[in-house]
Every structure is written in structure tokens, then in C-alpha cells.
Design an enzyme around this catalytic site. Structure first.
Site, PDB file in Angstrom:
ATOM      1  N   TYR A 107       4.363   0.611  -2.984  1.00 40.58           N
ATOM      2  CA  TYR A 107       4.151   0.318  -4.404  1.00 40.58           C
ATOM      3  C   TYR A 107       5.238  -0.609  -4.945  1.00 40.58           C
ATOM      4  O   TYR A 107       5.670  -0.480  -6.083  1.00 40.58           O
ATOM      5  CB  TYR A 107       4.127   1.620  -5.226  1.00 40.58           C
ATOM      6  CG  TYR A 107       2.860   2.406  -5.055  1.00 40.58           C
ATOM      7  CD1 TYR A 107       2.679   3.243  -3.964  1.00 40.58           C
ATOM      8  CD2 TYR A 107       1.832   2.310  -5.977  1.00 40.58           C
ATOM      9  CE1 TYR A 107       1.512   3.964  -3.800  1.00 40.58           C
ATOM     10  CE2 TYR A 107       0.652   3.026  -5.824  1.00 40.58           C
ATOM     11  CZ  TYR A 107       0.507   3.852  -4.731  1.00 40.58           C
ATOM     12  OH  TYR A 107      -0.662   4.561  -4.569  1.00 40.58           O
ATOM     13  N   HIS A 142       0.813  -1.203   0.000  1.00 43.15           N
ATOM     14  CA  HIS A 142       0.000   0.000   0.000  1.00 43.15           C
ATOM     15  C   HIS A 142       0.854   1.264   0.000  1.00 43.15           C
ATOM     16  O   HIS A 142       0.578   2.214  -0.704  1.00 43.15           O
ATOM     17  CB  HIS A 142      -0.882  -0.042   1.244  1.00 43.15           C
ATOM     18  CG  HIS A 142      -2.042   0.878   1.199  1.00 43.15           C
ATOM     19  ND1 HIS A 142      -3.243   0.523   0.646  1.00 43.15           N
ATOM     20  CD2 HIS A 142      -2.182   2.146   1.623  1.00 43.15           C
ATOM     21  CE1 HIS A 142      -4.077   1.527   0.742  1.00 43.15           C
ATOM     22  NE2 HIS A 142      -3.467   2.528   1.334  1.00 43.15           N
ATOM     23  N   HIS A 174     -10.710   2.430  -1.363  1.00 47.68           N
ATOM     24  CA  HIS A 174     -10.882   2.051   0.032  1.00 47.68           C
ATOM     25  C   HIS A 174     -11.632   0.728   0.063  1.00 47.68           C
ATOM     26  O   HIS A 174     -12.661   0.580   0.724  1.00 47.68           O
ATOM     27  CB  HIS A 174     -11.606   3.141   0.831  1.00 47.68           C
ATOM     28  CG  HIS A 174     -10.915   3.457   2.115  1.00 47.68           C
ATOM     29  ND1 HIS A 174     -11.559   3.791   3.271  1.00 47.68           N
ATOM     30  CD2 HIS A 174      -9.609   3.475   2.428  1.00 47.68           C
ATOM     31  CE1 HIS A 174     -10.675   4.003   4.229  1.00 47.68           C
ATOM     32  NE2 HIS A 174      -9.485   3.822   3.737  1.00 47.68           N
ATOM     33  N   GLU A 231      -8.745   7.318  -5.359  1.00 50.78           N
ATOM     34  CA  GLU A 231      -8.109   6.408  -4.419  1.00 50.78           C
ATOM     35  C   GLU A 231      -9.083   5.312  -4.004  1.00 50.78           C
ATOM     36  O   GLU A 231     -10.284   5.516  -3.987  1.00 50.78           O
ATOM     37  CB  GLU A 231      -7.666   7.193  -3.193  1.00 50.78           C
ATOM     38  CG  GLU A 231      -6.634   6.476  -2.379  1.00 50.78           C
ATOM     39  CD  GLU A 231      -5.877   7.454  -1.492  1.00 50.78           C
ATOM     40  OE1 GLU A 231      -4.744   7.802  -1.845  1.00 50.78           O
ATOM     41  OE2 GLU A 231      -6.436   7.878  -0.474  1.00 50.78           O
TER      42      GLU A 231
END
Ligand SMILES: Nc1ncnc2c1ncn2[C@@H]1O[C@H](COP(=O)(O)OP(=O)(O)O)[C@@H](O)[C@H]1O
Ligand SMILES: [Mg+2]
Lengths: 744, 82, 232, 82
Positions: A51, A48, A94, A92
Site C-alpha cells: 500500500y 498490492h 480480483h 477485496e
């Protein structure tokens, strides 16, 4: 101080680090780390934050262009839109938190992306949300849909940032891993962009926002791990959002950013205080010292480990010039936020933290931030492709009743109107929403200018499953096409790459292909990728999601009055098609719904044709020759036409006459790319036809707007004849019926 | 049978409402207030079930619908209906 | 003409009201911070929409005790004109300046969409530019807008013509089908007895900028301006 | 001192949330559910006040802030803090 806990292989494993990685830590430090340090490595070297699997591929993306002020690498991308203004945006994921707790997971996803935007000095002006759920009939789907939507609504509505669009797909591949991707766009002065850099030795480190609690400890490593049956036990790590505090944080940040003594700022997202402080120090090439005891906390008895790794929401780290501490504290206190000076910038490249006067962390910053083992993960073309690549249409019959087939498609939750969802979102606040959700792209005016921005997010995972390279390209093409249909020119891309476990070479191949596709098409269309996010390990018990490279595109319109929507405006207008119909049913919603399969070839994409179609459409809108433009996507031509009939100022019928020798179902419901349905007054026909010819774009008249019936004839034979109000009722209400049902 | 159910946030979970009410009470001059927690209270009337059945049925309802067990805990008592 | 907009922590339609009053209607418009205690001489003030204090406990319940509210209440009691929109309406009922309460929407979901409203009384400073029976199109945006009051209160309100707007269909019928949130008698907006305080759930500031076709919301602000001119 | 406060809707006020939960429970197969009422539960920790003071102070808090007495009623108990 208690005696230090020795680091055992079990502890290393619990931190999600491999033994190789641990050996590397020992080598880099030339000693064993203590537990707090191990926790920091664990978070910072998680997929996370680091990368590590994706970075080599991401490097190949085009990220530059004349408008780019800030490309990938900061909290969000920044593009110049003229008039001294910049558009700041990012998307992004979640996903994992939302599967565990849909309401809080989705809510904190929205909160997180908004912080990414306002840390750059931008006021968020619009959001999008891209959602993927399992089979509608799966026992958890309805609960997850309702929880996610409510979470997004409660957070976004309270923030006063309009949620102006998104997309939703349902497919069994998401049964165990839903996707919640949140996009936010903000506006800033082009010369007042704030970066996450902690420069200036002696400058003060300011903690601001909510107090730190025990939530989300291990969140970063959790979102980088596959799910299994023990996922339930990981539950206490879920974070809880407080949009009210975030709203105060937003206003306070924008207020303090007017001052010239603010040096840098970063939000505390994944890996909380650790990632924000290490990354800020690393960007400046400096060191940092931090006093753990000064960190505001919610609970008693919290230790350094918990404080460094907590993912409590609504927190930011500011660096302000030495001597300005009191001014900074005053502004944050005016907004009733918790705030404290917790450390200083130092010159030695080391991060030091003290707890009760004892040094508990002493780590070389660059090593932690950039030292993660590079993974050159092996790739292999998936075996399923050989098997899935063929589609024998001869074994499938064309439906006897195409009108009924159309109704079923319009009722499919993937195609049906998403009004049930976007009605729960405030999509009007701040008075910029010129085109509200329900058309191809949302259009936002840029306050105090005559410009507008258009936004769309897209990704059809089934194409990605059949061909990840094409799937990613089509996602870009379609998001751009949506933006073009609204009258704007695409200027920038942000992406959220959702995939399975990268340690599986077949998944890694999908990833590599998707990134290649994304890069190739963006290069061809000359649109830079300015920000993005990668979410891997979307996989439960070995079942990976389909490759889902979600693409959001921002478009610019120099004259906001020239925006366009998808609905037919007036009876008598001519309906025409830009682009051509091919026999392409692979990966279509029709194929899934009627044959319950996803196989064959993904629709093809010719970049030049796509470019020409988009350019022509934009020309036509700018000349104000067309009154509507709608791209053909899921459900194909018949669904696109029906949607244009339903979504105008008033529902209206249409008479369509098609010809040719394509299979009827492919012609009506196939999902060929690069097609746009337009409508215009009859007296424009010749000009438009001529322009299309010059542009080399296939152009055909399909029929006329008018009446109460939706009729399609092919080679003079009637295949569909339905009352438009019946179709409207099905399309508009299917999803709300689904969402409001309690039992299955 | 009357089930009286209390649903409260688990320890350590941020209680943003409680925090806001706490501040408000302090601002109103109630400086003796040290802590505030907000939860839900439900009364559910049941018919035609024994106390034993009720016990297990209400537990199920809490687990499935009434409490969000990721962040909330629940407790309940059973009384004969008036 | 001077007007003020109160900014509570969590207000989020404050900028929108400001834009309409200042830029579209060209009024001398001022921010009023919730921690202020004194209120200058305004022709009218607006309590805007949003989520003051996160809507925690009950919408409006905490904001009602903001330092500025004492002055707002005094101002209203002396005849000053107060317009509460959405969260502002919720604050007004919590503070007792308006009767009744606003509860969870009957459908238990937040609703953001265009609605049609019927004007019930135009003999007020907030509606003088409308005609009784006019159907206005004004969007709603709330999770807790179900108006409730007990029977005595309702009777009292009816006697004084305090209901200013009801949700209705395009033809002006205040039917059940046209009621988005379960409000008693389709009530969308009300005034106090002396008609100097009004609260409404729909957002007139969202349809008052001519950039959009629909500017029905201007009628309410223009009524306020008109009556303030007459007043001074 | 710990005040445990229950805030519930007065009789005659439509409890739409309770109604929704009632429906949901019936739909989920809990046909024994006859009636559902939803309310709030609050715990407030007080310091430095006698039980008598607490009694009147908490009453005040309820009247002023914690309950909207137009539609809600409240009751509370006081316990020594643990
Ligand atoms: N999750 C969502 N939130 C808000 N709006 C949505 C959402 N999903 C879809 N929409 C809106 O519904 C409309 C149709 O969406 P979609 O079918 O995905 O369009 P397209 O096929 O053109 O991409 C768009 O205006 C889109 O923004
Ligand atoms: Mg589209």
C-alpha cells in the site's frame, strides 16, 4: 546447491522493483539479497502488499466507533452487533486475474475473501459481488460477464455461502480492465476473534490446505502492474481455485478455532507463504524459522523461490501452542486436508528459511514488512475536468416519446434486472436470507437472535469521473440509503478503491479526492470504515478506468420483522417521494444512452439532507407506516417508480402526477441524490406528511398504485403510458437476452 | 470430416477433479493408481470442408471456444466421416 | 422420533436440514459422519444438498462410495426411509437406490429460484400430507438436475407410480415452459419401487421455517413424521 | 502403465452440452459444424501391475466409478508409462 545467481539490474526490473528500491534493500541489509530474498522483497513491496501509494491517504479515514472491535489492518474488520456476536466483513478486488481468466480469476477472488473472513474465526454467512464490465458491444464483454458470473457461482455455490447481492455497471472505461470486487460477511463470537499474529517463542507454524504448486508466482507484482500487449505472456501465473478444498478448510478451521491453543492464523493470499509468515511475525514483533522442505508440494523439483512466492489457493498458516501439534494435525486430517508443521516462532526478529539444510533466506522481518519506500506521490487536478465540467442542455432536445425513452433505459444492461446473474447464485443456503437479491439491500437474519443485518454495495463510476470527491460520497450515501430502505441502520463501511496508475499525478489526485470524500461523509454520518482494499494500475495502454471507490455498507436491524422491500404491495396505496428533484443530468445513464456522453456536473450531495431523508425513512419503516421504500438511482425517478411497480408480489401499474418547471427529461430520468420513493395506505398520509415536515424533509405525493398501466403526467400532460407487463418483460429479460446471445 | 479433440489442463495447473478421483480410486482399494488427470473429449462432425480447411477451422474453434488456452491445451485429429 | 442427516465432505445444506428437523419440527436429530460405518436405528435419514466431493467427476459419483453409504444402502433395502434432496438425490441415483440419472441443466447454467411442483402421488411416506394435484412452491438450486431415464425405466416407473413431483406452472400444468432444466416429463422428484426412498431436486428445507411466508416444504417432512409414527 | 480412457454418452441420450457447443459454433460462423458430442477423457497412471491385471482393474474402475453406465459408455487403451 547451485552457485548463487548474481542480481543484475535486469533481474531487479523483472521483479518490478525500481533501482531506488533496490538500493534501499542493499542499504537495509548491508549486502546484496539473493534471488529468493529479492523475490520476497518484490512481492512484499509491491503496491498490492505494501500500500505504498495509498497508505498516507487511507490513514485519514475514520476507523473508530463504539462498535468497532477490529478496524483496518487485519484480514477483515470486526464490529460488535450485540448478543455477544460480531459481524466480520471486508471487500477485496480480483480485477487483474479476472481480466486474464474471468472464470478462475473471479472464482479465486471469492475464495480469497471468504478465507479472510474465516481466518478471523467467523462463519461466512453472506457474500456480495460488485462487477464492472466494458461497453456491452465490446467484443470481450459478454465472454467476460459470463465467465466472471460462472466463476463466482461455481465457487460460492460450492462453499454454501449465499451470494445475496451486488451491482453491475457497463461502461467503455472498463473495456481493458474489468473490475471484480468480492465482499463477504461472517459472524463470530465477539470474544473469539482470531488475529494474524505469531506470538509465543517456540510455538509451531502449521501449513494447512492444498499443496503448493507453481501457480500465481509473481501474482502480487502482476496485479500491481499496468497491462500492455505482453500481458498474454503472463498468463501461466493465473491461479486455479478448488472450492471443495476450501469448504473443507472452512469447516476444519472453525472446528480447530474452538480450541484455546490456537495462537494466530492468516490465509495465504497475495504473495502466499511470504506475506502470511512475515506479516504474522511482524505483528508479534518476533522472528520465525521455516523449513522449506516440509511444505507440502504438488510438483516435483520446486525450489525455495517458488515455494515462498507461490499463490496456490486454499492455504492457511496457523500458529499453535508448542505441544499441541499432534492435536492440530488430527483435526485437519479428519477433514482430509494436507497439513504439516513447517516452522517455529523465534525471538530475534529475523525470518530464516532452510532448504536441504542450507539457509536460503535470512531477512529482518520489520524491514521487509514496513520498509518499503513511502511514496508521497504527486497529485494534480486532471485536465479533462475543465473540459468535461460543462454541459449545455439547450443543445439537447427532450425525447419526443418519453415512454420509449423509459423502455430503452429499462433495457440498458446497467439498469435492467440482474436476475439473470443472481439466479445463477445460491442466495438462499443457510436459511438466513429474509430479503433475496432484487430489492435495494439484502436482509439476513442473525441466527439465534431477533436481529437482522442488511447489506448493499454501490458505486457509480461516472459521478466519480466528473468529481471523485462527490463520487465517493455518493457511493457511501447510496449504499447507506439502500440499507435504510430495507429497514436497517448503517453501522459500518468497507471499501475497495479501484483506480488507474498512481504514478500519474492526475490519477493520484482522483484517488486522494475520493478518499477525502469517503472519509468526510463517513465522519459526518458517524459510520466507521473498518476494512478495505486498494486496487491500482487498472489501466491499459494509458487508458485508466473511471475512479471506482466501491463501497459496501452493513446495516443492523434490532427487530427483523421490521424489514422492508422496494416493491409496491397493494393497489390503492399512495406513492410519495422523500427528497427533491433537481435539474441534474450530468453523469446519468440517460445522458450516456441518448447523448453518448458523460459530462457536466455530477449530482450534488448535501450530507445533512441525505442524513435527514435516511433518518425519516428509517423512522417510517420502524413505525410500519410505509409498505415499500426504494431509493432513486440510475435512471432516476421514472425508473425507480417502474421498478417498484414491477418488483412487488405481483406487477402492478401506477398513476403518477408530477408538476413543476424542471426540464421533463431531468425530472423523469435525472439522478438527483437523497430521494426515496415510498408507498403506504392512504389513511397514513397525514401522519407521514406531518412527520416529514417536522424532520424538515421535502415530501410530495406522486400518485397511486393500481391498474395495469404505468402512467406519468407532468402538469396534467401525459408523458408516459405503458402497460406494466411490457415494461416488466423488458426490464426482466434484457440482461439474460444479452448474456445468452452468442454472436454480437 | 470428423474432428476428435482432446482438451487437457496444462502442466502445473491444479487438477482438482483429478485429485478427487485419484483419492476416490485409492480409497476404493485401487492402490496401484499413481496419478489421475481429467480432461475433455469432443467429436465434431464437419461437412463440406477439405482436410486442410478443417485443420485451420478446428484450430480456430479450439482457440476461440473449445479450450481455455490460459490453462488448457488441446490437440486433435481429423478423420474422414463414416 | 429419531432422524439422521448424513454429512459428506462438501455437503452444505446439512445445517439447514438440521435446523428444520431439530428446531422447527422438534425431532431428535443426529449428524451422521460420512466416515462412520454403522447406522443406528433411525426413523428416517436425510441425504442433504450441497457439493459432496465438489461434484467432481459427476455429482454424487464419489460420495456414493463413502464408508457410510454401504449402511445407507442396507438400511434402504431393509425398508428404512431415505430422503435425498438435490445432491442427496444425485447420490441416490448414483448408488442405484433410485433409477435414472441427473444431467446438466438444459440451459447449461446453475439455477436458484422458486419453482412450483405438482404432486403426482400422495400414497407414499413422503407425500401423504399432500393431495394429488396440489401445487407446492419449493425452490430449486442446482446446475445438474435434468432427470433422465430410458424408456423402459420410465414405463416401469409410471406403472409403479414412482414419479412424485413434476415441475409445473402456477395452475398446475406440467408444460415445457414450466420445466426449468429440461427434465424428462418435467420430473422433479421420484421414489423407488417400494416407496421408502425418495429423491427430489427442489429443497423443501428452504421453505419450512415459518419466518418465511411459504412453508410448503413442511408437508414433506410432516408426511415423513406421520408415516414413521404409523410405522412404529 | 498409462490408461487412456474415453467416456462418452450412449446413443439416444441427449447431449445438451454438445448441443450448446454446436449452437455456439454455428453462431460464431462455423456453419460446417454438423454435430458435436462431448465426453470425458482421463489419464490414469498405474504402478506395479501387469497389462493383463491393468485391463481388468481399469474395466472395474470404469464400471464402478468413472462412467455412469446408465448413460455413458467407455473405452480405454493401455500404454507403457513413459
Ligand atoms: N452482481 C450481482 N449479484 C447479485 N445481485 C446483484 C448483482 N447486481 C445487482 N444485484 C441485485 O439487483 C438489485 C438491484 O441492483 P442495483 O440496480 O445495483 O440497485 P441499486 O441501484 O439500488 O443499488 C439488488 O438487489 C442487487 O443486490
Ligand atoms: Mg437502490
Amino acid at each position: 546447491m547451485t552457485t548463487p545467481i548474481p542480481i543484475t539490474p535486469e533481474i531487479v526490473a523483472e521483479h518490478g522493483l525500481s533501482l531506488d528500491e533496490y538500493a534501499r534493500i542493499q542499504e537495509l541489509l548491508d549486502r546484496d539479497p539473493n534471488l529468493v530474498e529479492l523475490g520476497i522483497f518484490s512481492a512484499m513491496w509491491s503496491e498490492h502488499c505494501s500500500y505504498k501509494s495509498s497508505r498516507p491517504h487511507l490513514k485519514t479515514l475514520p476507523t473508530e466507533g463504539p462498535r468497532v472491535i477490529q478496524g483496518p489492518g487485519e484480514n477483515a474488520g470486526v464490529m460488535d452487533i450485540g448478543d455477544g456476536l460480531a459481524a466480520v466483513f471486508k471487500i477485496e478486488s480480483h480485477n487483474h486475474p479476472s481480466f486474464i481468466e474471468p472464470y478462475q480469476g473471479a472464482a479465486t477472488g471469492v475464495g480469497g475473501i471468504m478465507r479472510d473472513i474465516f481466518t478471523m474465526g467467523a462463519r461466512p454467512i453472506a457474500s456480495l459481488n460488485s462487477l464492472r464490465f466494458g461497453d456491452p458491444e465490446h467484443e470481450k464483454t459478454r465472454y467476460l460477464l459470463n465467465g466472471v458470473v460462472r466463476g463466482i457461482a461455481d465457487y460460492g455455490n460450492c462453499m454454501g455461502v449465499p451470494m445475496v447481492g451486488g451491482d453491475i455497471y457497463f461502461d467503455a472505461c472498463y473495456n481493458g480492465n474489468i473490475l471484480v470486487n468480492a465482499f463477504c460477511l461472517g459472524l463470530a463470537k465477539a470474544d473469539r476473534i482470531f488475529l494474524g499474529s505469531a506470538s509465543g517463542v517456540g510455538n509451531a507454524l502449521l501449513y494447512v490446505g492444498s499443496k503448493t504448486g507453481r501457480d500465481g508466482i509473481h501474482g502480487a507484482s502482476m496485479s500491481s502492474a499496468e497491462f500492455d500487449d505482453s500481458t498474454e505472456e503472463k498468463r501461466p501465473t493465473v491461479q486455479v481455485g478448488d472450492p471443495f478444498t476450501e469448504k473443507l478448510l472452512l469447516e476444519a478451521c472453525l472446528e480447530i478455532m474452538k480450541e484455546d491453543w490456537v495462537v494466530g492464523v492468516q490465509d495465504m493470499g497475495a504473495a502466499g507463504l511470504s506475506s502470511s509468515s512475515f506479516e504474522m511475525a511482524e505483528r508479534a514483533g518476533l522472528g520465525m524459522e521455516l523449513d522449506i522442505d516440509a511444505v507440502p508440494r504438488r510438483e516435483e523439483g520446486m525450489n525455495a523461490y517458488e515455494i515462498m512466492l507461490s499463490e496456490s489457493q486454499e492455504r492457511m498458516l496457523f500458529v499453535v501452542e508448542k505441544g499441541k501439534e499432534e492435536d492440530a494435525l488430527a483435526i485437519f486430517r479428519k477433514w482430509d486436508l494436507d497439513v504439516a508443521v513447517i516452522g517455529r516462532v523465534t525471538d530475534d526478529g529475523i525470518f530464516r528459511a532452510k532448504e536441504n539444510g542450507v539457509e536460503v533466506v535470512s531477512l529482518p522481518i520489520e524491514t521487509v514488512v514496513t520498509g518499503a519506500l513511502k511514496c508521497d506521490r504527486p497529485t494534480q487536478k486532471p485536465a479533462y475536468l475543465a473540459e468535461m465540467g460543462t454541459l449545455d442542455l439547450s443543445s439537447h432536445e427532450v425525447p419526443a416519446d418519453c415512454g420509449d425513452a423509459l423502455k430503452q433505459l429499462l433495457a440498458s444492461p446497467t439498469i435492467a434486472s440482474k436476475q439473470f446473474v443472481y439466479e445463477q447464485y445460491d442466495h438462499m443456503v443457510r436459511l438466513n436470507t429474509l430479503v433475496v437479491p432484487g430489492s435495494d439491500a439484502a436482509v439476513l437474519r442473525v441466527p439465534e437472535t431477533n436481529k437482522a443485518l442488511a447489506l448493499s454495495v454501490d458505486c457509480n463510476p461516472r459521478y466519480g469521473y466528473l468529481d471523485p470527491y462527490l463520487g465517493a460520497q455518493i457511493a457511501v450515501a447510496e449504499a447507506c440509503r439502500n440499507v435504510v430502505c430495507s429497514g436497517a441502520e448503517p453501522i459500518g463501511v468497507t471499501n475497495c478503491l479501484n483506480f488507474g496508475n498512481p504514478e500519474n499525478p492526475e490519477i493520484m489526485w482522483q484517488f486522494q479526492e475520493a478518499v477525502r470524500g469517503l472519509g468526510d461523509l463517513c465522519r459526518f454520518l458517524d459510520i466507521p470504515v473498518v476494512s478495505g482494499n486498494v486496487s491500482l494500475y487498472n489501466e491499459t495502454k494509458g487508458e485508466a478506468i473511471y475512479p471506482t471507490p466501491t463501497i459496501a455498507v452493513v446495516g443492523l436491524m434490532e427487530d427483523l420483522s421490521l424489514h422492508c422491500t422496494q416493491g409496491f404491495k397493494q393497489e390503492g396505496h399512495v406513492i410519495a417521494l422523500l427528497g427533491s428533484n433537481l435539474e441534474e443530468l450530468g453523469g446519468s445513464e440517460y445522458q450516456k444512452l441518448f447523448w453518448n456522453e458523460c459530462r457536466g456536473k455530477s449530482p450534488q450531495l448535501d450530507p445533512q439532507t441525505e442524513f435527514d431523508v435516511q433518518k425519516l425513512c428509517l423512522d417510517l419503516i420502524r413505525k410500519q407506516w410505509v409498505q415499500s421504500a426504494h431509493d432513486c438511482s440510475e435512471g432516476g425517478l421514472a425508473v425507480a417508480l417502474a421498478e417498484s411497480c414491477i418488483t412487488g408480489p405481483k406487477p402492478v401499474g401506477a398513476t403518477i402526477e408530477l408538476s413543476g418547471d424542471l426540464r421533463t427529461d431531468a425530472l423523469l430520468f435525472g439522478e438527483s441524490q437523497s430521494r426515496i420513493v415510498i408507498s403506504f395506505p392512504e389513511d397514513r398520509l397525514h401522519e407521514i406528511e406531518a412527520l416529514a415536515k417536522t424532520a424538515g424533509v421535502p415530501f410530495s405525493v406522486l400518485g397511486w398504485v393500481g391498474g395495469q398501466d404505468f402512467q406519468i403526467k407532468i402538469n396534467q400532460k401525459e408523458f408516459i403510458n405503458q402497460n406494466i407487463l411490457t415494461l416488466e418483460d423488458i426490464w426482466k429479460n434484457s440482461l439474460s437476452h444479452y448474456g445468452n446471445r452468442v454472436t454480437r | 470430416m470428423l474432428a476428435k479433440i482432446h482438451v487437457t489442463l496444462k502442466n502445473g495447473v491444479l487438477d482438482s477433479q483429478g485429485k478427487a478421483v485419484h483419492h476416490a480410486l485409492n480409497d476404493l482399494g485401487y492402490s496401484e493408481v499413481q496419478d489421475v488427470h481429467l480432461g475433455k473429449y469432443m467429436e465434431i462432425a464437419l461437412k463440406g470442408v477439405s482436410e486442410r480447411e478443417a485443420q485451420s477451422r478446428v484450430t480456430e474453434m479450439c482457440e476461440k471456444l473449445l479450450a481455455n488456452t490460459v490453462i488448457e491445451s488441446y490437440r486433435f485429429t481429423l478423420e474422414p466421416a463414416e | 422420533m429419531k432422524c439422521g442427516i448424513v454429512v459428506f465432505p462438501g455437503s452444505n445444506c446439512d445445517h439447514d436440514c438440521y435446523h428444520i428437523l431439530k428446531h422447527i419440527l422438534q425431532l431428535d436429530t443426529h449428524w451422521i459422519w460420512h466416515k462412520d460405518e454403522a447406522l443406528n436405528s433411525f426413523d428416517f435419514i436425510v441425504l442433504p444438498g450441497g457439493f459432496s466431493y465438489g461434484d467432481y467427476l459427476r455429482p454424487g459419483a464419489i460420495a456414493r462410495f463413502s464408508p457410510i453409504m454401504k449402511s445407507v444402502i442396507d438400511y434402504a433395502n431393509q425398508g428404512g426411509r431415505v430422503l435425498g434432496i438435490c445432491n442427496g438425490f444425485q447420490i441416490l441415483v448414483e448408488s442405484g437406490l433410485l433409477p435414472g440419472v441427473l444431467m446438466d441443466n438444459a440451459g447449461q447454467r446453475f439455477i436458484c429460484k422458486n419453482m412450483t411442483l405438482r404432486v403426482e402421488n400422495n400414497d407414499t411416506p413422503f407425500t401423504s400430507q399432500c393431495k394429488v394435484g396440489d401445487v407446492l412452491q419449493i425452490p430449486i438450486n442446482h446446475g445438474q438436475g435434468r432427470y433422465f431415464a430410458d424408456n423402459d425405466t420410465l414405463k416401469q416407473m409410471a406403472k409403479n407410480d414412482q414419479v412424485l413431483f413434476r415441475y409445473c406452472d402456477a395452475e398446475g400444468n406440467a408444460s415445457d415452459a414450466a420445466n426449468p432444466n429440461g427434465s424428462l416429463d418435467n420430473i422433479a422428484g421420484i421414489a423407488n419401487e417400494s416407496k421408502n426412498v425418495m429423491g427430489m431436486m427442489p429443497h423443501p428445507e428452504r421453505c419450512a421455517d415459518p419466518l418465511w411466508q411459504n412453508i410448503d416444504g413442511q408437508l414433506i417432512f410432516k408426511s415423513l413424521i406421520e408415516s414413521s409414527l404409523a410405522h412404529t
